[in-house]
Design an enzyme around this catalytic site. Sequence first.
Site, short mmCIF file in Angstrom:
data_model
loop_
_atom_site.label_atom_id
_atom_site.label_comp_id
_atom_site.label_asym_id
_atom_site.label_seq_id
_atom_site.Cartn_x
_atom_site.Cartn_y
_atom_site.Cartn_z
N THR A 272 2.59 -1.78 8.92
CA THR A 272 2.99 -2.72 9.98
C THR A 272 3.20 -4.14 9.48
OG1 THR A 272 0.68 -3.23 10.38
CG2 THR A 272 1.64 -1.46 11.72
N CYS B 295 3.05 -3.20 4.06
CA CYS B 295 2.19 -2.08 4.46
C CYS B 295 2.90 -1.37 5.61
CB CYS B 295 0.76 -2.53 4.79
SG CYS B 295 0.57 -3.54 6.28
N HIS C 118 4.21 -31.47 10.45
CA HIS C 118 3.78 -30.11 10.08
C HIS C 118 2.78 -30.16 8.91
CE1 HIS C 118 6.81 -28.74 12.80
NE2 HIS C 118 7.75 -29.39 12.12
N ASP D 100 0.86 -1.18 0.00
CA ASP D 100 0.00 0.00 0.00
C ASP D 100 0.90 1.23 0.00
OD1 ASP D 100 0.88 0.29 2.61
OD2 ASP D 100 -1.11 0.23 3.52
N HIS E 202 7.95 -24.87 9.39
CA HIS E 202 6.81 -25.49 10.07
C HIS E 202 5.46 -25.16 9.41
CE1 HIS E 202 8.91 -26.12 14.25
NE2 HIS E 202 9.66 -26.51 13.24
#
Length: 150
Positions: free
Chosen positions: A67, A65, A133, A8, A98
């Site tokens: 965060t 973005c 996994h 963004d 994993h």
Amino acid sequence: MRIAIGCDHAGFDLKPTIKNYLIEKGIEIIDEGTYSSESVDYPEYAKKVAIDIISDKADLGILICGTGIGISIAANKIHGIRAVACSEPFSAKLSREHNNTNILAFGSRVIGSELAKMIIDVWLNAKFQGGRHQKRLDQMTQIEKDESLS
Ligand code: RB5
């Protein structure tokens, strides 16, 4: 290796650095925008990159973005996407080994470009370990298919 990249407005300044870093490694890039610092909504770019992966136009994705949180949450709404928002290499490595993550998300307001490059290297070099996994990933896929939850 083909990587779709999207961001963004908050991630716009970091995107070219990441993009060029990957190109130098010989990786093919699909740049899904955004292409300016004008304010946009991150779900649109998360969706474009996620669909590139699901439709096999790209092998993996990178999203940026402010965060890394909103854009990874949005990408994880697409079935088959396992996106991780990461700001350190340990989680990036384990997210591949994993969880077989197929999208790595960054916060441009959280980490700098050199740490982002280090995290990318660790993420790209780590290999999914399968075994127990895989069983857990299969359980997540089943949750996506479970219509009784929707
Ligand atoms: C945009 O201001 C910001 O909210 C966005 O980039 C992101 O950090 C959301 O999770």
